[in-house]
Scaffold this motif. Structure first.
Motif, PDB file in Angstrom:
ATOM      1  N   MET A  20     -34.730 -60.878  86.676  1.00  0.00           N
ATOM      2  CA  MET A  20     -35.047 -61.722  85.523  1.00  0.00           C
ATOM      3  C   MET A  20     -34.841 -63.189  85.881  1.00  0.00           C
ATOM      4  O   MET A  20     -35.654 -64.038  85.533  1.00  0.00           O
ATOM      5  CB  MET A  20     -34.195 -61.346  84.318  1.00  0.00           C
ATOM      6  CG  MET A  20     -34.476 -62.202  83.085  1.00  0.00           C
ATOM      7  SD  MET A  20     -36.164 -62.070  82.472  1.00  0.00           S
ATOM      8  CE  MET A  20     -36.043 -60.578  81.512  1.00  0.00           C
ATOM      9  N   ALA A  21     -33.777 -63.483  86.587  1.00  0.00           N
ATOM     10  CA  ALA A  21     -33.527 -64.863  87.014  1.00  0.00           C
ATOM     11  C   ALA A  21     -34.663 -65.361  87.900  1.00  0.00           C
ATOM     12  O   ALA A  21     -35.130 -66.494  87.761  1.00  0.00           O
ATOM     13  CB  ALA A  21     -32.188 -64.959  87.733  1.00  0.00           C
ATOM     14  N   ALA A  22     -35.137 -64.506  88.793  1.00  0.00           N
ATOM     15  CA  ALA A  22     -36.238 -64.885  89.678  1.00  0.00           C
ATOM     16  C   ALA A  22     -37.527 -65.069  88.882  1.00  0.00           C
ATOM     17  O   ALA A  22     -38.298 -66.006  89.138  1.00  0.00           O
ATOM     18  CB  ALA A  22     -36.426 -63.830  90.768  1.00  0.00           C
ATOM     19  N   LEU A  23     -37.769 -64.198  87.910  1.00  0.00           N
ATOM     20  CA  LEU A  23     -38.959 -64.305  87.075  1.00  0.00           C
ATOM     21  C   LEU A  23     -38.953 -65.611  86.281  1.00  0.00           C
ATOM     22  O   LEU A  23     -39.946 -66.340  86.242  1.00  0.00           O
ATOM     23  CB  LEU A  23     -39.047 -63.110  86.130  1.00  0.00           C
ATOM     24  CG  LEU A  23     -40.214 -63.100  85.153  1.00  0.00           C
ATOM     25  CD1 LEU A  23     -41.529 -62.999  85.908  1.00  0.00           C
ATOM     26  CD2 LEU A  23     -40.062 -61.952  84.174  1.00  0.00           C
ATOM     27  N   VAL A  24     -37.826 -65.929  85.669  1.00  0.00           N
ATOM     28  CA  VAL A  24     -37.718 -67.161  84.889  1.00  0.00           C
ATOM     29  C   VAL A  24     -37.880 -68.378  85.799  1.00  0.00           C
ATOM     30  O   VAL A  24     -38.590 -69.334  85.463  1.00  0.00           O
ATOM     31  CB  VAL A  24     -36.382 -67.214  84.115  1.00  0.00           C
ATOM     32  CG1 VAL A  24     -36.158 -68.583  83.495  1.00  0.00           C
ATOM     33  CG2 VAL A  24     -36.349 -66.132  83.047  1.00  0.00           C
ATOM     34  N   ALA A  25     -37.252 -68.347  86.966  1.00  0.00           N
ATOM     35  CA  ALA A  25     -37.354 -69.474  87.897  1.00  0.00           C
ATOM     36  C   ALA A  25     -38.795 -69.697  88.351  1.00  0.00           C
ATOM     37  O   ALA A  25     -39.224 -70.837  88.533  1.00  0.00           O
ATOM     38  CB  ALA A  25     -36.449 -69.250  89.105  1.00  0.00           C
ATOM     39  N   SER A  26     -39.554 -68.610  88.499  1.00  0.00           N
ATOM     40  CA  SER A  26     -40.951 -68.767  88.932  1.00  0.00           C
ATOM     41  C   SER A  26     -41.850 -69.223  87.789  1.00  0.00           C
ATOM     42  O   SER A  26     -42.871 -69.859  88.025  1.00  0.00           O
ATOM     43  CB  SER A  26     -41.475 -67.460  89.529  1.00  0.00           C
ATOM     44  OG  SER A  26     -41.625 -66.474  88.525  1.00  0.00           O
ATOM     45  N   ALA A  27     -41.463 -68.921  86.559  1.00  0.00           N
ATOM     46  CA  ALA A  27     -42.288 -69.290  85.405  1.00  0.00           C
ATOM     47  C   ALA A  27     -41.937 -70.658  84.836  1.00  0.00           C
ATOM     48  O   ALA A  27     -42.793 -71.367  84.322  1.00  0.00           O
ATOM     49  CB  ALA A  27     -42.150 -68.231  84.314  1.00  0.00           C
ATOM     50  N   VAL A  28     -40.658 -71.033  84.915  1.00  0.00           N
ATOM     51  CA  VAL A  28     -40.188 -72.313  84.365  1.00  0.00           C
ATOM     52  C   VAL A  28     -39.547 -73.071  85.525  1.00  0.00           C
ATOM     53  O   VAL A  28     -38.386 -72.847  85.852  1.00  0.00           O
ATOM     54  CB  VAL A  28     -39.177 -72.088  83.210  1.00  0.00           C
ATOM     55  CG1 VAL A  28     -38.786 -73.421  82.595  1.00  0.00           C
ATOM     56  CG2 VAL A  28     -39.738 -71.138  82.170  1.00  0.00           C
ATOM     57  N   LEU A  29     -40.313 -73.948  86.124  1.00  0.00           N
ATOM     58  CA  LEU A  29     -39.897 -74.562  87.380  1.00  0.00           C
ATOM     59  C   LEU A  29     -38.685 -75.478  87.260  1.00  0.00           C
ATOM     60  O   LEU A  29     -37.815 -75.475  88.121  1.00  0.00           O
ATOM     61  CB  LEU A  29     -41.073 -75.323  87.991  1.00  0.00           C
ATOM     62  CG  LEU A  29     -42.304 -74.460  88.284  1.00  0.00           C
ATOM     63  CD1 LEU A  29     -43.413 -75.309  88.872  1.00  0.00           C
ATOM     64  CD2 LEU A  29     -41.954 -73.301  89.197  1.00  0.00           C
ATOM     65  N   ASP A  30     -38.599 -76.249  86.207  1.00  0.00           N
ATOM     66  CA  ASP A  30     -37.490 -77.193  86.050  1.00  0.00           C
ATOM     67  C   ASP A  30     -36.333 -76.495  85.333  1.00  0.00           C
ATOM     68  O   ASP A  30     -36.475 -76.084  84.179  1.00  0.00           O
ATOM     69  CB  ASP A  30     -37.948 -78.404  85.250  1.00  0.00           C
ATOM     70  CG  ASP A  30     -36.899 -79.499  85.174  1.00  0.00           C
ATOM     71  OD1 ASP A  30     -35.713 -79.237  85.496  1.00  0.00           O
ATOM     72  OD2 ASP A  30     -37.256 -80.618  84.774  1.00  0.00           O
ATOM     73  N   PRO A  31     -35.171 -76.342  85.968  1.00  0.00           N
ATOM     74  CA  PRO A  31     -34.038 -75.683  85.322  1.00  0.00           C
ATOM     75  C   PRO A  31     -33.662 -76.317  83.976  1.00  0.00           C
ATOM     76  O   PRO A  31     -33.183 -75.626  83.077  1.00  0.00           O
ATOM     77  CB  PRO A  31     -32.900 -75.829  86.329  1.00  0.00           C
ATOM     78  CG  PRO A  31     -33.580 -75.971  87.642  1.00  0.00           C
ATOM     79  CD  PRO A  31     -34.860 -76.722  87.349  1.00  0.00           C
ATOM     80  N   ALA A  32     -33.906 -77.589  83.819  1.00  0.00           N
ATOM     81  CA  ALA A  32     -33.583 -78.262  82.554  1.00  0.00           C
ATOM     82  C   ALA A  32     -34.446 -77.752  81.407  1.00  0.00           C
ATOM     83  O   ALA A  32     -34.079 -77.896  80.236  1.00  0.00           O
ATOM     84  CB  ALA A  32     -33.748 -79.767  82.709  1.00  0.00           C
ATOM     85  N   ASP A  33     -35.578 -77.127  81.725  1.00  0.00           N
ATOM     86  CA  ASP A  33     -36.480 -76.615  80.700  1.00  0.00           C
ATOM     87  C   ASP A  33     -36.196 -75.163  80.320  1.00  0.00           C
ATOM     88  O   ASP A  33     -36.824 -74.624  79.418  1.00  0.00           O
ATOM     89  CB  ASP A  33     -37.934 -76.726  81.170  1.00  0.00           C
ATOM     90  CG  ASP A  33     -38.390 -78.159  81.274  1.00  0.00           C
ATOM     91  OD1 ASP A  33     -37.828 -79.029  80.582  1.00  0.00           O
ATOM     92  OD2 ASP A  33     -39.312 -78.424  82.071  1.00  0.00           O
ATOM     93  N   ARG A  34     -35.273 -74.535  81.000  1.00  0.00           N
ATOM     94  CA  ARG A  34     -34.970 -73.120  80.736  1.00  0.00           C
ATOM     95  C   ARG A  34     -33.980 -72.985  79.587  1.00  0.00           C
ATOM     96  O   ARG A  34     -33.060 -73.781  79.445  1.00  0.00           O
ATOM     97  CB  ARG A  34     -34.398 -72.462  81.988  1.00  0.00           C
ATOM     98  CG  ARG A  34     -35.379 -72.485  83.126  1.00  0.00           C
ATOM     99  CD  ARG A  34     -34.797 -71.893  84.379  1.00  0.00           C
ATOM    100  NE  ARG A  34     -35.649 -72.248  85.505  1.00  0.00           N
ATOM    101  CZ  ARG A  34     -35.253 -72.305  86.744  1.00  0.00           C
ATOM    102  NH1 ARG A  34     -34.007 -72.011  87.056  1.00  0.00           N
ATOM    103  NH2 ARG A  34     -36.098 -72.649  87.700  1.00  0.00           N
ATOM    104  N   LEU A  35     -34.172 -71.961  78.777  1.00  0.00           N
ATOM    105  CA  LEU A  35     -33.285 -71.686  77.655  1.00  0.00           C
ATOM    106  C   LEU A  35     -31.988 -71.078  78.172  1.00  0.00           C
ATOM    107  O   LEU A  35     -32.005 -70.063  78.868  1.00  0.00           O
ATOM    108  CB  LEU A  35     -33.958 -70.729  76.675  1.00  0.00           C
ATOM    109  CG  LEU A  35     -33.129 -70.292  75.480  1.00  0.00           C
ATOM    110  CD1 LEU A  35     -32.792 -71.499  74.600  1.00  0.00           C
ATOM    111  CD2 LEU A  35     -33.870 -69.250  74.675  1.00  0.00           C
ATOM    112  N   ASP A  36     -30.868 -71.675  77.847  1.00  0.00           N
ATOM    113  CA  ASP A  36     -29.558 -71.158  78.231  1.00  0.00           C
ATOM    114  C   ASP A  36     -29.024 -70.313  77.080  1.00  0.00           C
ATOM    115  O   ASP A  36     -28.386 -70.818  76.159  1.00  0.00           O
ATOM    116  CB  ASP A  36     -28.613 -72.310  78.542  1.00  0.00           C
ATOM    117  CG  ASP A  36     -27.251 -71.841  79.026  1.00  0.00           C
ATOM    118  OD1 ASP A  36     -27.000 -70.614  79.064  1.00  0.00           O
ATOM    119  OD2 ASP A  36     -26.431 -72.708  79.369  1.00  0.00           O
ATOM    120  N   VAL A  37     -29.317 -69.022  77.115  1.00  0.00           N
ATOM    121  CA  VAL A  37     -28.944 -68.119  76.033  1.00  0.00           C
ATOM    122  C   VAL A  37     -27.427 -68.063  75.870  1.00  0.00           C
ATOM    123  O   VAL A  37     -26.913 -68.018  74.753  1.00  0.00           O
ATOM    124  CB  VAL A  37     -29.512 -66.708  76.283  1.00  0.00           C
ATOM    125  CG1 VAL A  37     -29.047 -65.737  75.218  1.00  0.00           C
ATOM    126  CG2 VAL A  37     -31.030 -66.760  76.321  1.00  0.00           C
TER     127      VAL A  37
END
Length: 65
Positions: A20-37
């Motif tokens: 899941m971490a790899a999937l999110v990293a490939s879909a949302v390139l900038d870590p600042a744009d990822r949702l921190d659940v």
């Protein structure tokens, strides 16, 4: 009638699965744009707010557009 939906890898992975971490990293390139659940999973620790607007102002720092 059977309705098939497109395969979505995220449907098969748990939140903490390394895939899941790899999937999110490939879909949302900038870590600042990822949702921190984890950061949003619990109420803020410590602060108390006098008004709903004060809470909104503080919580908006965690969710940006």
């Amino acid at each position: 009638m059977t309705i098939s939906t497109p395969y979505c890898p995220g449907d098969r992975l748990g939140r903490y699965d390394p895939g899941m971490a790899a999937l999110v990293a490939s879909a949302v390139l900038d870590p600042a744009d990822r949702l921190d659940v984890e950061a949003l999973d619990r109420p803020p620790d410590g602060p108390a707010f006098a008004t709903p607007d004060a809470f909104q102002d503080e919580s908006s720092t965690y969710v940006t557009v």
